[in-house]
Design an enzyme around this catalytic site. Structure first.
Site, mmCIF file in Angstrom:
data_model
loop_
_atom_site.group_PDB
_atom_site.id
_atom_site.type_symbol
_atom_site.label_atom_id
_atom_site.label_comp_id
_atom_site.label_asym_id
_atom_site.label_seq_id
_atom_site.Cartn_x
_atom_site.Cartn_y
_atom_site.Cartn_z
ATOM 1 C CE1 TYR A 93 64.708 49.387 11.905
ATOM 2 C CE2 TYR A 93 65.860 49.884 9.864
ATOM 3 C CZ TYR A 93 64.955 50.234 10.837
ATOM 4 O OH TYR A 93 64.289 51.430 10.758
ATOM 5 C CG ASN A 116 60.624 53.640 20.960
ATOM 6 O OD1 ASN A 116 60.179 53.704 22.103
ATOM 7 N ND2 ASN A 116 61.701 54.296 20.583
ATOM 8 C CB CYS A 124 63.551 53.985 17.525
ATOM 9 S SG CYS A 124 62.363 55.324 17.652
ATOM 10 C CG HIS A 125 66.813 59.222 16.611
ATOM 11 N ND1 HIS A 125 66.399 59.121 17.937
ATOM 12 C CD2 HIS A 125 68.041 59.800 16.640
ATOM 13 C CE1 HIS A 125 67.346 59.632 18.714
ATOM 14 N NE2 HIS A 125 68.347 60.050 17.951
ATOM 15 C CD GLU A 151 71.694 61.466 18.362
ATOM 16 O OE1 GLU A 151 72.417 60.473 18.132
ATOM 17 O OE2 GLU A 151 70.581 61.372 18.897
#
Length: 155
Positions: A93, A116, A124-125, A151
């Site tokens: 953040y 979001n 946003c993850h 990912e």
């Protein structure tokens, strides 16, 4: 006119909405769904679903479906910054706040991240706490963990 349609994904049944040819919302199974959209699978919704299917299959291509999330100017700037985070990487953040020229704005970034309306498509993850730990996610931490594992961020 606003349309929405439901799709089964590895993180559960999600709802996607579009208006005027752009995606406006994505809802997880735990979200409250709107009552102001017609249930109809439009070409844009099909395209979004196809791109999400590719993502969940391990595809690394960026999402190209048009997006039109609604939010304040600050929220829009945060969401634009989130879209710059590459597949398989994370940011804190604080890093997002610094990139926006607001080094003391980590908490505000977190609030914008939480609002979001198009999670996954606006990733946003990929935002984590400064200590490297997973922090809140509208779809739940298990979904965030699943996305980051997909990912290759988490093993």
């Amino acid at each position: 006119m606003r349309y929405m349609y439901y799709y089964q994904t590895p993180v559960g049944k999600i709802g996607i909405a579009e208006e005027n040819g752009a995606i406006t919302n994505l809802w997880f199974p735990t979200d409250s769904l709107p009552v102001t959209a017609d249930l109809w699978e439009t070409p844009v919704l099909k395209r979004a679903a196809k791109q999400l299917t590719g993502y969940f299959a391990g595809g690394r291509h960026p999402f190209t479906v048009p997006l039109a999330p609604q939010g304040t100017a600050f929220m829009q700037s945060v969401w634009a910054e989130l879209r710059k985070i590459p597949y398989g990487e994370t940011r804190t953040y604080g890093e997002i706040a610094c990139a926006l020229g607001k080094p003391n704005g980590a908490r505000a970034v977190g609030m914008a991240n939480n609002k979001n309306p198009v999670p996954i498509l606006i990733p946003c993850h990929r935002v984590i706490g400064r200590n490297g730990k997973l922090t809140g996610y509208r779809g739940g931490l298990a979904v965030k963990e699943k996305l980051l594992t997909l990912e290759g961020v988490l093993r």
